[in-house]
Design an enzyme around this catalytic site. Structure first.
Site, mmCIF file in Angstrom:
data_model
loop_
_atom_site.group_PDB
_atom_site.id
_atom_site.type_symbol
_atom_site.label_atom_id
_atom_site.label_comp_id
_atom_site.label_asym_id
_atom_site.label_seq_id
_atom_site.Cartn_x
_atom_site.Cartn_y
_atom_site.Cartn_z
ATOM 1 N N PHE A 32 0.799 -1.228 0.000
ATOM 2 C CA PHE A 32 0.000 0.000 0.000
ATOM 3 C C PHE A 32 0.832 1.278 0.000
ATOM 4 O O PHE A 32 0.462 2.281 0.650
ATOM 5 C CB PHE A 32 -0.968 0.008 1.199
ATOM 6 N N CYS A 33 1.953 1.282 -0.700
ATOM 7 C CA CYS A 33 2.804 2.486 -0.775
ATOM 8 C C CYS A 33 3.163 3.005 0.604
ATOM 9 O O CYS A 33 3.309 4.227 0.804
ATOM 10 C CB CYS A 33 2.154 3.594 -1.607
#
Ligand SMILES: Cc1ncc(COP(=O)(O)O)c(C=O)c1O
Length: 465
Positions: free
Chosen positions: A377-378
């Site tokens: 998720f970055c």
């Protein structure tokens, strides 16, 4: 396209609630969009407002014609609507950008030379990375395990920081755990030490009333596409002084007051101050108008009602997952001291013992029509911290994201929702998780070009026909 009868008690109508998607079996089912944290569906209201305006669309700022003037007025009115939505102070600016990433990169290029930036390593990459990329000194603060620890860690770091301009970049709500950060307390600590604060509200603004004045942050950034307005615009808003003193983010038309030829060669440029300084090029008037429309729709729906409804879904989801022993929900801060307090927005990540997260997410999609997300998720440092002691389950799918030698590399599953989510989506999700955990997937999956796809029925699938 035919519409299934979906019982919806979502407070706001969104596009896509009647879209049918194919399952591995060939049957079709209404899509359950549970990936709002990446991009939320468009609000019907936003879509309608944009469609109503579209025939009147014209060039902004430079046109003499009627539609140009009307579009210019709408663009500037959108700025005022956003300012009101965010509870800005007198003198604060609203700069339209492309999204949160763009807003934070703009600010990174605008802070005074020598600014030291403070950021928790738990930030989304958009708020973690622009600072060093812009050549600034960054102090990365270790992942705190409570809100009080976050405030104390910042306080200590700032107390030991050298003289000079300082900036804290902090998220309002985590894009991984959904947990709310103690923004007002962190801001008070930062200001005590003469540091300014930029709030990454990408995950906060769609779920929660935000007031820049009350939180006392110096800037705020958010994205249109996460707040039901997917037309390519975002916002950076807040104090004018550093922005007006900085070099323009982009050099080009619209940011200049005058450009004069000089006898000796190079042209002499006088740049605007105010939002125009950082909005060179033709502005995204539809994107800005769409954001303003979403701000109006959320305000009119009422934050008390929206938040109460979302908290109902959060509670239902957490209670349902808590009944499944194989599921581990990821949290940074642990349980709230006051069980009645609101501690998170409608974003939650988890892993399932014995399952590879990519495989699990693929089965939710192919067998139940549910769209979630798997990965890091970055926010790689945060997810790796949260997954520290988990076991990777082998699977043909879901090659883990690359990690440093000696570092564990796994994925998690994220479910996220908002003002357009009906109960049925949460209920279907919980039933699917229970069934997959208890009975296994009805299909086998294989990695094809990086995507986890259903191939043939599993033993369970064949048994059940
Ligand atoms: C907390 C947070 N900050 C920043 C961003 C970046 O937003 P955008 O991709 O719209 O620039 C995201 C996107 O997921 C996010 O969740």
């Amino acid at each position: 396209m035919s519409s299934p009868t979906v019982e919806t008690c979502a407070p706001l109508a969104v596009l896509g609630h009647d879209v049918l998607v194919p399952l591995a079996s060939g049957a079709k089912v209404g899509y359950a969009a549970l990936d709002y944290a990446a991009s939320s569906p468009a609000l019907q209201r936003v879509w309608d407002d944009v469609a109503a305006y579209a025939p009147y669309y014209g060039s902004v700022h430079r046109g003499a014609g009627y539609l140009s003037q009307l579009s210019t007025d709408l663009f500037e009115q959108s700025r005022r609507t956003v300012a009101e939505f965010l509870g800005l102070r007198e003198g604060d600016q609203v700069v339209f950008t492309r999204a949160t990433t763009d807003s934070l990169n703009l600010l990174a290029g605008a802070v005074p030379a020598g600014t030291r930036v403070f950021a928790f390593e738990t930030e989304h990459h958009a708020s973690l990375l622009p600072w060093a990329h812009a050549g600034l000194d960054v102090t990365y603060l270790r992942a705190p395990r409570s809100r009080a620890e976050a405030v104390a860690a910042l306080d200590t770091a700032l107390a030991g920081a050298p003289e000079g301009p300082k900036l804290l970049c902090v998220t309002g709500a985590s894009n991984v755990t959904g947990e709310l950060w103690p923004v007002a307390e962190l801001t008070a600590a930062a200001h005590r030490h003469g540091a300014r604060v930029v709030l990454d509200a990408a995950q906060l603004a769609p779920h929660h009333r935000v007031s820049v004045r009350e939180l006392d942050v110096d800037w705020i950034a958010f994205s249109g596409h996460k707040i039901y307005a997917p037309f390519g615009a975002g916002v950076l808003a807040g104090r004018a002084d550093w922005l007006d003193a900085a070099e323009p983010y982009l050099a080009g038309g619209g940011a200049t007051r005058t450009v004069a030829r000089e006898a000796s060669g190079p042209v002499a440029v006088e740049w605007h101050t105010g939002p125009a300084r950082h909005e060179a090029g033709s502005p995204n008037v539809i994107g800005a108008y769409a954001i303003a429309s979403a701000c109006r729709a959320l305000t009119e729906a009422g934050w008390d009602a929206l938040e109460a409804r979302e908290q109902q879904l959060v509670a239902r989801l957490k209670a349902g997952l808590a009944e499944i022993p194989q599921v581990k929900v990821l949290n940074l801060f642990g349980a709230a001291e006051d069980p009645q307090s609101v501690t998170q927005v409608g974003v939650l990540s988890f892993v399932v013992r014995g399952w590879n997260s990519s495989h699990f997410s693929a089965a939710l999609s192919a067998e139940y029509g549910i769209g979630v997300r798997d990965g890091l998720f970055c926010a790689h440092p945060l997810v790796r911290t949260l997954l520290g002691d988990e076991e990777a389950a082998p699977s043909e799918c879901g090659a883990p994201e690359p990690s440093l030698p000696g570092e564990r590399s796994l994925n998690a599953i994220r479910v996220s929702f908002g003002a357009g989510t009906p109960d049925e989506h949460i209920d279907r999700f919980l039933a699917a998780v229970r069934e997959l955990v208890t009975d296994g997937a009805a299909w086998n999956y294989r990695n094809e070009g990086g995507r986890c796809v259903a191939t043939v029925q599993s033993d369970r699938g064949r048994r059940e026909g």
